[in-house]
Write a protein that holds these residues in place. Structure first.
Motif, PDB file in Angstrom:
ATOM      1  N   ARG A  44     -36.918  22.792  14.447  1.00  0.00           N
ATOM      2  CA  ARG A  44     -36.061  23.289  15.535  1.00  0.00           C
ATOM      3  C   ARG A  44     -35.812  22.151  16.528  1.00  0.00           C
ATOM      4  NH1 ARG A  44     -39.184  28.737  16.979  1.00  0.00           N
ATOM      5  NH2 ARG A  44     -40.944  27.337  16.587  1.00  0.00           N
ATOM      6  N   SER A  45     -36.054  22.352  17.800  1.00  0.00           N
ATOM      7  CA  SER A  45     -35.762  21.291  18.773  1.00  0.00           C
ATOM      8  C   SER A  45     -37.008  20.498  19.156  1.00  0.00           C
ATOM      9  CB  SER A  45     -35.138  21.893  20.040  1.00  0.00           C
ATOM     10  OG  SER A  45     -36.030  22.821  20.641  1.00  0.00           O
ATOM     11  N   TYR A  46     -38.111  20.729  18.434  1.00  0.00           N
ATOM     12  CA  TYR A  46     -39.365  20.067  18.794  1.00  0.00           C
ATOM     13  C   TYR A  46     -39.525  18.695  18.135  1.00  0.00           C
ATOM     14  CZ  TYR A  46     -40.455  24.762  20.418  1.00  0.00           C
ATOM     15  OH  TYR A  46     -40.405  25.963  21.064  1.00  0.00           O
ATOM     16  N   GLY A  47     -38.978  18.535  16.954  1.00  0.00           N
ATOM     17  CA  GLY A  47     -39.064  17.257  16.250  1.00  0.00           C
ATOM     18  C   GLY A  47     -37.682  16.758  15.894  1.00  0.00           C
ATOM     19  N   ARG A  48     -37.622  15.611  15.206  1.00  0.00           N
ATOM     20  CA  ARG A  48     -36.345  15.012  14.798  1.00  0.00           C
ATOM     21  C   ARG A  48     -36.426  14.534  13.358  1.00  0.00           C
ATOM     22  NH1 ARG A  48     -32.537  13.861  18.960  1.00  0.00           N
ATOM     23  NH2 ARG A  48     -33.233  14.992  20.808  1.00  0.00           N
ATOM     24  N   VAL A  49     -35.255  14.398  12.742  1.00  0.00           N
ATOM     25  CA  VAL A  49     -35.162  13.902  11.369  1.00  0.00           C
ATOM     26  C   VAL A  49     -34.077  12.838  11.298  1.00  0.00           C
ATOM     27  CG1 VAL A  49     -34.756  14.468   8.937  1.00  0.00           C
ATOM     28  CG2 VAL A  49     -35.806  16.172  10.453  1.00  0.00           C
ATOM     29  N   ILE A  50     -34.394  11.720  10.632  1.00  0.00           N
ATOM     30  CA  ILE A  50     -33.380  10.731  10.281  1.00  0.00           C
ATOM     31  C   ILE A  50     -33.212  10.793   8.765  1.00  0.00           C
ATOM     32  CG2 ILE A  50     -32.686   8.319  10.272  1.00  0.00           C
ATOM     33  CD1 ILE A  50     -34.473   7.834  12.674  1.00  0.00           C
ATOM     34  N   ALA A  51     -31.979  10.988   8.319  1.00  0.00           N
ATOM     35  CA  ALA A  51     -31.671  11.041   6.892  1.00  0.00           C
ATOM     36  C   ALA A  51     -30.923   9.773   6.510  1.00  0.00           C
ATOM     37  CB  ALA A  51     -30.827  12.273   6.574  1.00  0.00           C
ATOM     38  N   THR A  52     -31.358   9.094   5.445  1.00  0.00           N
ATOM     39  CA  THR A  52     -30.708   7.855   5.032  1.00  0.00           C
ATOM     40  C   THR A  52     -30.171   7.969   3.609  1.00  0.00           C
ATOM     41  OG1 THR A  52     -32.628   6.749   4.016  1.00  0.00           O
ATOM     42  CG2 THR A  52     -32.406   6.612   6.422  1.00  0.00           C
ATOM     43  N   ASP A  53     -29.099   7.244   3.352  1.00  0.00           N
ATOM     44  CA  ASP A  53     -28.583   7.141   1.985  1.00  0.00           C
ATOM     45  C   ASP A  53     -27.708   5.904   1.884  1.00  0.00           C
ATOM     46  OD1 ASP A  53     -28.432   9.538  -0.397  1.00  0.00           O
ATOM     47  OD2 ASP A  53     -27.136   7.789  -0.649  1.00  0.00           O
ATOM     48  N   LEU A  54     -27.767   5.254   0.735  1.00  0.00           N
ATOM     49  CA  LEU A  54     -26.948   4.067   0.495  1.00  0.00           C
ATOM     50  C   LEU A  54     -25.489   4.423   0.269  1.00  0.00           C
ATOM     51  CD1 LEU A  54     -26.763   0.997  -0.074  1.00  0.00           C
ATOM     52  CD2 LEU A  54     -27.346   1.514  -2.457  1.00  0.00           C
ATOM     53  N   SER A  55     -25.239   5.568  -0.347  1.00  0.00           N
ATOM     54  CA  SER A  55     -23.885   5.970  -0.718  1.00  0.00           C
ATOM     55  C   SER A  55     -23.082   6.446   0.489  1.00  0.00           C
ATOM     56  CB  SER A  55     -23.931   7.108  -1.744  1.00  0.00           C
ATOM     57  OG  SER A  55     -22.677   7.749  -1.857  1.00  0.00           O
ATOM     58  N   PRO A  56     -21.914   5.841   0.752  1.00  0.00           N
ATOM     59  CA  PRO A  56     -21.077   6.317   1.852  1.00  0.00           C
ATOM     60  C   PRO A  56     -20.557   7.732   1.622  1.00  0.00           C
ATOM     61  CG  PRO A  56     -19.917   4.641   0.565  1.00  0.00           C
ATOM     62  CD  PRO A  56     -21.329   4.652   0.083  1.00  0.00           C
ATOM     63  N   VAL A  57     -20.378   8.114   0.342  1.00  0.00           N
ATOM     64  CA  VAL A  57     -19.935   9.486   0.048  1.00  0.00           C
ATOM     65  C   VAL A  57     -21.042  10.462   0.443  1.00  0.00           C
ATOM     66  CG1 VAL A  57     -19.162  11.077  -1.743  1.00  0.00           C
ATOM     67  CG2 VAL A  57     -18.487   8.680  -1.840  1.00  0.00           C
ATOM     68  N   ALA A  58     -22.273  10.164   0.052  1.00  0.00           N
ATOM     69  CA  ALA A  58     -23.392  11.037   0.400  1.00  0.00           C
ATOM     70  C   ALA A  58     -23.575  11.124   1.911  1.00  0.00           C
ATOM     71  CB  ALA A  58     -24.677  10.529  -0.261  1.00  0.00           C
ATOM     72  N   VAL A  59     -23.456   9.999   2.603  1.00  0.00           N
ATOM     73  CA  VAL A  59     -23.597  10.002   4.063  1.00  0.00           C
ATOM     74  C   VAL A  59     -22.540  10.907   4.697  1.00  0.00           C
ATOM     75  CG1 VAL A  59     -23.297   8.573   6.128  1.00  0.00           C
ATOM     76  CG2 VAL A  59     -24.733   7.770   4.252  1.00  0.00           C
ATOM     77  N   SER A  60     -21.314  10.816   4.219  1.00  0.00           N
ATOM     78  CA  SER A  60     -20.236  11.635   4.756  1.00  0.00           C
ATOM     79  C   SER A  60     -20.500  13.118   4.523  1.00  0.00           C
ATOM     80  CB  SER A  60     -18.908  11.227   4.103  1.00  0.00           C
ATOM     81  OG  SER A  60     -17.843  12.038   4.542  1.00  0.00           O
ATOM     82  N   VAL A  61     -20.928  13.474   3.310  1.00  0.00           N
ATOM     83  CA  VAL A  61     -21.203  14.873   2.983  1.00  0.00           C
ATOM     84  C   VAL A  61     -22.409  15.385   3.769  1.00  0.00           C
ATOM     85  CG1 VAL A  61     -21.979  16.412   1.130  1.00  0.00           C
ATOM     86  CG2 VAL A  61     -20.115  14.787   0.711  1.00  0.00           C
ATOM     87  N   ALA A  62     -23.458  14.562   3.879  1.00  0.00           N
ATOM     88  CA  ALA A  62     -24.644  14.970   4.639  1.00  0.00           C
ATOM     89  C   ALA A  62     -24.293  15.220   6.107  1.00  0.00           C
ATOM     90  CB  ALA A  62     -25.734  13.910   4.532  1.00  0.00           C
ATOM     91  N   MET A  63     -23.467  14.352   6.685  1.00  0.00           N
ATOM     92  CA  MET A  63     -23.047  14.537   8.075  1.00  0.00           C
ATOM     93  C   MET A  63     -22.259  15.829   8.226  1.00  0.00           C
ATOM     94  SD  MET A  63     -21.998  10.621   9.138  1.00  0.00           S
ATOM     95  CE  MET A  63     -21.485  11.096  10.793  1.00  0.00           C
ATOM     96  N   PHE A  64     -21.389  16.126   7.265  1.00  0.00           N
ATOM     97  CA  PHE A  64     -20.617  17.379   7.292  1.00  0.00           C
ATOM     98  C   PHE A  64     -21.556  18.581   7.287  1.00  0.00           C
ATOM     99  CE2 PHE A  64     -18.699  20.959   5.069  1.00  0.00           C
ATOM    100  CZ  PHE A  64     -17.469  21.101   5.688  1.00  0.00           C
ATOM    101  N   ASN A  65     -22.560  18.558   6.401  1.00  0.00           N
ATOM    102  CA  ASN A  65     -23.500  19.678   6.309  1.00  0.00           C
ATOM    103  C   ASN A  65     -24.339  19.827   7.573  1.00  0.00           C
ATOM    104  OD1 ASN A  65     -22.805  20.654   3.710  1.00  0.00           O
ATOM    105  ND2 ASN A  65     -23.978  18.997   2.748  1.00  0.00           N
ATOM    106  N   VAL A  66     -24.783  18.704   8.126  1.00  0.00           N
ATOM    107  CA  VAL A  66     -25.559  18.745   9.368  1.00  0.00           C
ATOM    108  C   VAL A  66     -24.730  19.355  10.491  1.00  0.00           C
ATOM    109  CG1 VAL A  66     -26.558  17.306  11.191  1.00  0.00           C
ATOM    110  CG2 VAL A  66     -27.107  16.840   8.795  1.00  0.00           C
ATOM    111  N   GLN A  67     -23.485  18.939  10.613  1.00  0.00           N
ATOM    112  CA  GLN A  67     -22.619  19.436  11.677  1.00  0.00           C
ATOM    113  C   GLN A  67     -22.269  20.907  11.474  1.00  0.00           C
ATOM    114  OE1 GLN A  67     -19.364  16.655  11.543  1.00  0.00           O
ATOM    115  NE2 GLN A  67     -20.600  14.965  12.345  1.00  0.00           N
TER     116      GLN A  67
END
Length: 360
Positions: free
Chosen positions: A207-230
């Motif tokens: 929830r709002s108590y901790g944080r997560v950083i997600a990494t990926d080499l693929s720009p496609v994966a980064v774009s899709v992950a950002m979409f899902n997070v948002q």
């Protein structure tokens, strides 16, 4: 690695400066919108839709068990089920008027309705279903999403489709957090995030108590992950960074309370023998773990020793018993003194799948 085809019914103790630090610039790639989120802008007659459905059902039935016998792929029964799911995602209103009962008619009749609004053109429906059968294109890429835990995640070509067994990583994190308050209030990393599935699952636990950083080499994966997070409104908890493995995390070295990963772990020579939906269509970058499948798992072990703070937790997915035992042996004998409480955890099918432990 089995293709998951299940369909479900649909500020912290971390310093804010960590999340305002400079990160590598992202290659701008616009993610594809899942079919069920698109506006219904195409009108077709019910008779034309019924004609398409009859053709598509016949094509699916013609498969029989040939895909199963070839590479353990889907049979006609599963393909017909996918066909109904495709229609559910394509039609404007899944509840629909009483005369258009999906559950009752199974799309075989459309009595009482002259026109139906679709989120995709009928021509595209023909093309997509032909791709599903003739090219063995994964169903998740056809509809642009996968149901995973309580999430509906966007996926597309270039992004690994999240599997049911990987859901257990989130459960393992939940257990670890419930037994250690510090883990629930710290900084986590999902390395090689793909669609962002694990990162989002962990973010919902923190929830709002901790944080997560997600990494990926693929720009496609980064774009899709950002979409899902948002889409799930988790931008304040989850940050997505582009780069190879731990490279985007240099600014938080030694500060992580947890690292999770579902890395590539299929031996290179085994890729051609995978189910066609996987071997032909999913990104090799997310599958190929080198000659023995262990290359990136070893990199994760070494990286975790440097990135985790004392008491930090890790959970890595593997190809099975042999890799699990190899990793435990490697951590005990090659980087001894770095980890403790090493454990091998089985998946839903009873296969030894995950290695967990804590930083000393």
């Amino acid at each position: 690695m089995k293709l998951g085809l299940s369909r479900a019914c649909f500020y912290s103790s971390c310093s804010a400066s960590i999340f305002s630090s400079s990160i590598p610039s992202l290659t701008t790639i616009k993610p594809k919108i899942p079919l069920f989120l698109r506006p219904p802008t195409y009108s077709v007659t019910s008779s034309d839709l019924q004609k398409w459905h009859g053709w598509a059902k016949s094509l699916a039935s013609s498969v029989g068990s040939s895909f199963v016998e070839s590479d353990n792929g889907p049979d006609s029964t599963l393909l017909c089920r996918e066909l109904n799911w495709l229609l559910e995602d394509s039609i404007e209103n899944r509840s629909s008027p009483p005369c258009f009962s999906f559950a009752a008619c199974k799309y075989d009749t459309f009595d009482g309705i002259e026109n139906v609004m679709l989120r995709i053109s009928l021509d595209d429906l023909y093309q997509l279903w032909k791709q599903r059968i003739d090219e063995r294109r994964p169903f998740q890429y056809i509809v642009g999403c996968e149901h995973w835990r309580d999430l509906v995640l966007s996926v597309q070509e270039g992004v690994l489709i999240p599997r049911p067994e990987t859901e257990l990583i989130v459960d393992l994190v939940s257990d670890a957090v419930s037994n250690n308050e510090e883990l629930g209030q710290g900084l986590w990393a999902d390395v090689g995030t793909g669609s962002g599935a694990i990162a989002i699952g962990i973010s919902k636990i923190l929830r709002s108590y901790g944080r997560v950083i997600a990494t990926d080499l693929s720009p496609v994966a980064v774009s899709v992950a950002m979409f899902n997070v948002q889409r799930y409104g988790l931008q304040h908890v989850t940050e997505v960074r582009q780069g190879s493995w731990f490279e985007p995390l240099k600014d938080v070295e030694g500060q992580l309370v947890g690292i999770v990963s579902n890395p590539p772990y299929i031996p290179s020579d085994n890729i051609p023998g995978l189910q066609a939906e996987v071997g032909r269509h999913e990104p090799r970058l997310a599958l190929d773990g080198g000659a023995s499948g262990i290359d990136y798992l070893l990199h994760l072990c070494n990286g975790a020793a440097a990135m985790l703070k004392p008491g930090g937790f890790f959970a890595f997915e593997t190809n099975g018993e042999k890799q699990c035992k190899f990793l435990v042996d490697y951590m005990q004998n090659n980087i001894g003194g770095s980890f403790c409480n090493l454990n091998i955890v089985s998946d839903f099918a009873g296969i030894q799948r995950f290695v967990t432990g804590f930083r000393q």
